[in-house]
Scaffold this active site. Structure first.
Site, short mmCIF file in Angstrom:
data_model
loop_
_atom_site.label_atom_id
_atom_site.label_comp_id
_atom_site.label_asym_id
_atom_site.label_seq_id
_atom_site.Cartn_x
_atom_site.Cartn_y
_atom_site.Cartn_z
N GLY A 66 47.63 64.84 69.82
CA GLY A 66 48.31 65.43 70.76
C GLY A 66 49.26 64.34 71.43
O GLY A 66 50.02 64.50 72.18
N SER B 38 38.27 70.46 68.51
CA SER B 38 39.40 70.50 69.38
C SER B 38 40.62 69.81 68.61
O SER B 38 40.48 68.82 68.45
CB SER B 38 38.97 69.38 70.53
OG SER B 38 37.94 69.81 71.24
N THR B 39 41.44 70.89 68.13
CA THR B 39 42.62 70.43 67.34
C THR B 39 43.54 69.53 68.17
O THR B 39 44.18 68.62 67.20
CB THR B 39 43.28 71.80 66.96
OG1 THR B 39 43.84 72.45 68.18
CG2 THR B 39 42.38 72.66 65.99
N CYS B 40 43.63 69.34 69.44
CA CYS B 40 44.77 68.46 70.00
C CYS B 40 44.23 66.96 69.72
O CYS B 40 45.09 66.17 69.75
CB CYS B 40 44.61 68.61 71.46
SG CYS B 40 45.68 70.35 71.77
N ILE B 41 42.78 66.97 69.50
CA ILE B 41 42.48 65.54 69.29
C ILE B 41 41.70 65.38 67.90
O ILE B 41 41.16 64.53 67.64
CB ILE B 41 41.30 64.92 70.57
CG1 ILE B 41 40.39 66.06 70.74
CG2 ILE B 41 42.15 64.78 71.83
CD1 ILE B 41 39.26 65.42 71.66
#
Length: 950
Positions: free
Chosen positions: A893, A915-918
């Protein structure tokens, strides 16, 4: 009867009055601590009658100090402006000079809050106006801070020293100047304040005014005779104006001290000052009048010329001098563009049609007779002068001096290259020998300086008449070791070339390259190619003009494409994102309208609608996506959006793309017009791929090589036909490989093609139906057939796609790559390398590489199918592709973010989450490898789409 009724009414009123009086009267507690908190709200509300009644028979100490700051009720009254209570307390003996824990008296607080009546009453009871608090502030300091001029007039009559200093040595005049209170400044000056009094750091009132850009205050001080003085560190008022970008205040300083105009220009050489602030100040000053504008241009040109000659002096620090020159030129170009009318066509190099003779900075004047002789004919190219005359330099424009020096260098190096080509055995360059000989004849190698401190363009000749620029002669010592001249000078000359291009460009309309610069590059083509061949980094560091001029780019494209892919990628994104606020492209929407709200069940159509309604500039700044009815947002959701959309683009239902013969790549469908909106959808597809490339997002789609060529503007060839019709490609190959003269094929320059189920004969060129294909023209036939099949048949689709793609990706930038590299940029690597994945994974929350669960995890990943690995990657990162370079270059992200595995306490049937953002996989501490694999597969097959805030 009436009298009796009135008497009863009076009795009742008296009873009511006594009752109310008894209710209002409260006994004040005997201890001061309790009593003061009873009185304080009444004092704040200025309920003086109630306070008076409570104090009437009380033993309360009106000077009692309470609370952490140890203030009395008189402080409270003065602070709140409760003048009646203040008078009451003063009459009962309250001390007007009592100081709280910070040293403030009631007068300080009244002055700070502008309580005029309270101040007057305190002065009547002998309040001391000269008392300082713990920071050395007096009442007049507080009035000066807040600009209470009307109160200051009354107070200064009681002040013994209007220049009383606080702990920092600052007087009331200092703080009034800092806050820009003009009338307060005048009042203090009229009362005898010292206009040049320095504080402990040596800062005068003028210094304070300039530090906060107080133009009017500075004007008052200067008109009253304030001196222009630096502080103890040498920082001047002008320095402060530039640091803050205060152009108006700078102009006031220059009006009173004309010499500061040149000082301001010289500041462009100091990288301690931010460039954007300098631009802001110079822009304002230059726009005040025509004279300022012309002086500014000339002064900046002189400074740029001086720095350019220093850069060409090999003893100077290259990095520092290069940055200084380019910084000055950028500022110069910014000021130049501020002319009253738009630039002309660039023919006279500076005159823009207004009354300002900007040509004085640019216009070319003849300095030397440059004799170009035919190098190919074996003659030298050199600068010459008449033998019987003294070389003189007419009055010249500043920048032309630098451009002439640049030209001298280029011609000299071209001559040297030609000599070496004729006699490769000559060894070290002749320039070195020339310099060593010249060293004996000329012991003083310092350059000549003109009236403005500029290097003159005078040059000296060697014994053979070869002209040597002064900038070479400055550094004979540097050549003593015989080092290659080109290696030593290429970067320096290239930086000056970049400056030359910038100056030429600022005179041209946007998107046009100066004819003068094009002529320069063409004239010195051989030397420039030699530079970049020796040091390819020059292309990326200085030759930015190649991206803006296709004519010039074509000359260097073969050299550029020979550079490492990573270097070209970095150059691509550097220019692609130029001007954007954040290099990592993270953007937080300021309101709901900035979020792309799409429906998962109709993602293609809903995405097309929201993208078409969005501002292209906002989409460049960043993308925020939310699926209707879902909570999730962030980079993981953005990656999922691109992934799903790329699958939808090739959905047969939209008839946009057809599968190629290899079954894995796609080509625009020539019959896509069955969908009435096909061209709008092709444009949208181009926008999505352009956005993905812009934001370094990968798409889950692979196109045919020919389509990548269409995006890049590369002509297709017959070999590209193999992707859509391998058999037809073989036939074309056969035609090229064999003599068809006597085969009787009777081919013409036309082909039959299927148009919505009907066969039509289409000419390949005008009159092609009657033109036979022969041995002599068969190559043309094959190329035209290829173009028909691969380009003409789908030209409207290609054009619509490129219209959307070029909204975000300029054609000049994407041409840095070939079709294979473009595929890597758009779609990443097609295979997943588990060992690379393992090597570039990080661990947290208790896991490390030696944990049993981690070892089981990688064993399981090794056992997964390629499709399952893609699901796992998608589950954790939101994307099914690996970027070029492998897992080390995964994006999160806020930039690069490696794949991460975090420990989670295990409970029965608990599934992994992410947690796809990280790019983080939250992996429970499973008791066995079998349980881990079972739970992981369930998560992959059930949770690869749909993200929540969990």
């Amino acid at each position: 009867m009436m009298e009796r009724a009135m008497e009863q009414l009076n009795v009742q009123l008296n009873r009511l009055t006594r009752s109310l009086r008894r209710a209002r009267t409260v006994e004040l507690p005997e201890d001061n601590e309790t009593a003061v908190y009873t009185l304080m709200p009444m004092v704040m509300a200025d309920q003086h009658r109630s306070v008076s009644e409570l104090l009437l028979n009380s033993k309360f100490d009106v000077n009692y100090a309470f609370g952490r700051v140890k203030r009395s009720l008189l402080h409270i009254a003065a602070n709140c402006g409760s003048v009646e209570c203040l008078i009451l307390l003063l009459k009962r003996g309250a001390n007007p000079n009592y100081q709280d824990i910070s040293g403030c008296t009631p007068l300080h607080l009244a002055a700070r809050n502008g309580q005029k009546k309270c101040m007057g009453r305190l002065l009547e009871y002998n309040a001391d106006v000269n008392i300082c608090n713990n920071e050395g502030l007096t009442a007049i300091h507080w009035l000066a801070v807040n600009g209470r001029t009307e109160l200051l007039h009354d107070l200064v009559q009681h002040v013994t020293n209007v220049d009383v200093e606080d702990a920092m040595g600052q007087t009331a005049l200092h703080v009034a100047c800092q806050n820009g209170h003009k009338t307060t400044v005048l009042c203090l000056l009229d009362s005898g304040a010292d206009i040049n009094r320095p504080n402990v750091s040596g800062a005068t009132p003028l210094y304070f005014a300039c530090s906060h850009g107080q133009r009017d205050t500075a004007q008052i001080l200067l008109s009253r005779g304030a001196k222009y003085l630096p502080d103890k560190n040498g920082t001047t008022p002008l320095d402060l104006c530039v640091q803050g970008g205060y152009g108006e205040t700078c102009e006031i300083l220059i009006q009173h001290h004309g010499r500061l105009f040149q000082s301001l220009i010289q500041m462009t050489q100091n990288d301690d000052f931010k460039e954007n602030m300098l631009r802001q100040v110079l822009e304002y000053v230059s726009q005040q009048n025509e004279s300022h504008y012309q002086r500014m241009l000339t002064g900046l040109a002189e400074v740029a010329t001086t720095n350019g000659h220093k850069l060409l002096s090999l003893s100077s620090n290259y990095e520092a001098q290069m940055k200084s020159l380019l910084r000055i030129v950028r500022i110069f170009c910014h000021v130049f563009r501020l002319g009253p009318t738009s630039p002309n066509n660039g023919n006279d190099m500076g005159y823009n049609g207004n009354k300002t003779p900007r040509s004085q900075v640019f216009k070319v004047r003849k300095v030397y007779d440059v004799v170009k002789k035919d190098v190919n004919a074996g003659k030298e190219m050199s600068f010459t002068k008449h033998a019987n005359t003294t070389l003189t330099t007419p009055e010249q424009e500043p920048l032309e001096l630098l451009w002439h020096s640049l030209d001298e260098w280029m011609v000299l190096i071209a001559t040297e290259l030609e000599k070496n080509r004729r006699d490769p055995a000559s060894g070290a360059t002749n320039i070195t020998s020339i310099l060593l000989k010249q060293r004996e004849a000329d012991s003083n190698s310092s350059p000549a300086l003109g009236e403005n401190g500029l290097h003159s363009t005078a040059a000296k000749s060697d014994s053979q008449g070869q002209l040597i620029p002064d900038t070479i002669l400055e550094n004979q010592e540097a050549y003593a070791d015989g080092e290659d001249v080109i290696s030593m000078t290429a970067s320096r000359l290239s930086a000056v070339i970049q400056a030359f291009y910038m100056c030429c460009s600022c005179q041209m309309p946007p998107g046009m390259t100066s004819p003068r610069f094009i002529e320069f590059v063409c004239r010195h083509d051989e030397v420039l190619k030699c530079f970049v061949t020796r040091n390819p980094k020059i292309i990326f560091n200085h030759f930015h003009f190649l991206l803006e001029c296709p004519e010039l780019m074509s000359r260097f494209m073969h050299i550029i494409k020979a550079q490492p892919f990573k270097d070209r990628c970095d150059w691509f994104y550097e220019h692609l994102h130029a001007g954007q606020p954040d290099s990592d492209m993270v953007h937080r929407p300021v309101n709901e309208n900035d979020i792309l709200l799409v429906h998962r069940e109709s993602i293609f159509r809903s995405s097309c609608e929201v993208v078409s309604k969005s501002s292209n500039e906002k989409l460049k700044q960043g993308i925020a996506v939310r699926f209707h009815g879902e909570e999730g947002m962030g980079q993981g959701v953005v990656r999922e959006w691109f992934d799903i959309l790329s699958n939808e683009i090739i959905n047969p239902d939209y008839a946009l793309f057809t599968q190629s013969a290899d079954g894995t790549t796609f080509q625009p469908n020539s019959n896509s017009s069955v969908n009435p909106d096909h061209l709008n959808y092709f444009r949208f597809a181009g926008q999505i791929l352009g956005l993905a490339l812009y934001h370094r997002q990968l798409v889950n789609i692979y196109f045919t090589r020919s389509f990548y060529k269409h995006i890049l503007g590369i002509p297709v060839n017959y070999q590209d036909v193999a992707s859509i019709d391998p058999e037809y490609a073989k036939n074309l190959q056969w035609i090229l490989d064999n003599d068809i003269s006597d085969l009787g094929l009777e081919l013409t320059f036309s082909v039959e093609t299927d148009v919505f189920g009907a066969m039509e004969e289409v000419p390949l060129k005008p009159g092609g139906i009657s033109i036979l294909v022969t041995q002599n023209n068969k190559a043309e036939y094959v190329q035209l057939v290829t173009e028909l099949r691969m380009t003409r048949a789908i030209q409207p689709q290609i054009n619509a796609f490129l219209q959307g793609f070029h909204t975000f990706i300029l054609p000049s930038l994407v041409q840095l790559f070939d079709e294979y590299e473009l595929e890597l940029l758009l779609s990443g690597m097609p295979e997943i390398d588990v060992s690379d994945w393992n090597k570039n994974t990080e661990y947290t929350s208790g896991y490390d590489v030696d944990e049993p669960v981690i070892k089981w995890f990688w064993d399981v990943v090794e056992s997964l199918t390629q499709e399952e690995r893609i699901l796992l990657l998608q589950f954790v990162t939101g994307s099914s592709r690996v970027p070029h370079g492998g897992f080390a270059f995964l994006m999160g992200g806020s930039g690069m973010q490696k794949f991460t595995i975090a420990a989670v306490p295990y409970t029965s049937n608990l599934l992994p989450t992410s947690s796809t953002c990280i790019n983080m996989l939250k992996l429970p501490e499973y008791p066995s490898k079998e349980v881990l694999k079972d739970r992981l597969l369930v998560a992959l097959h059930c949770g690869s789409y749909g993200y929540t805030m969990a």
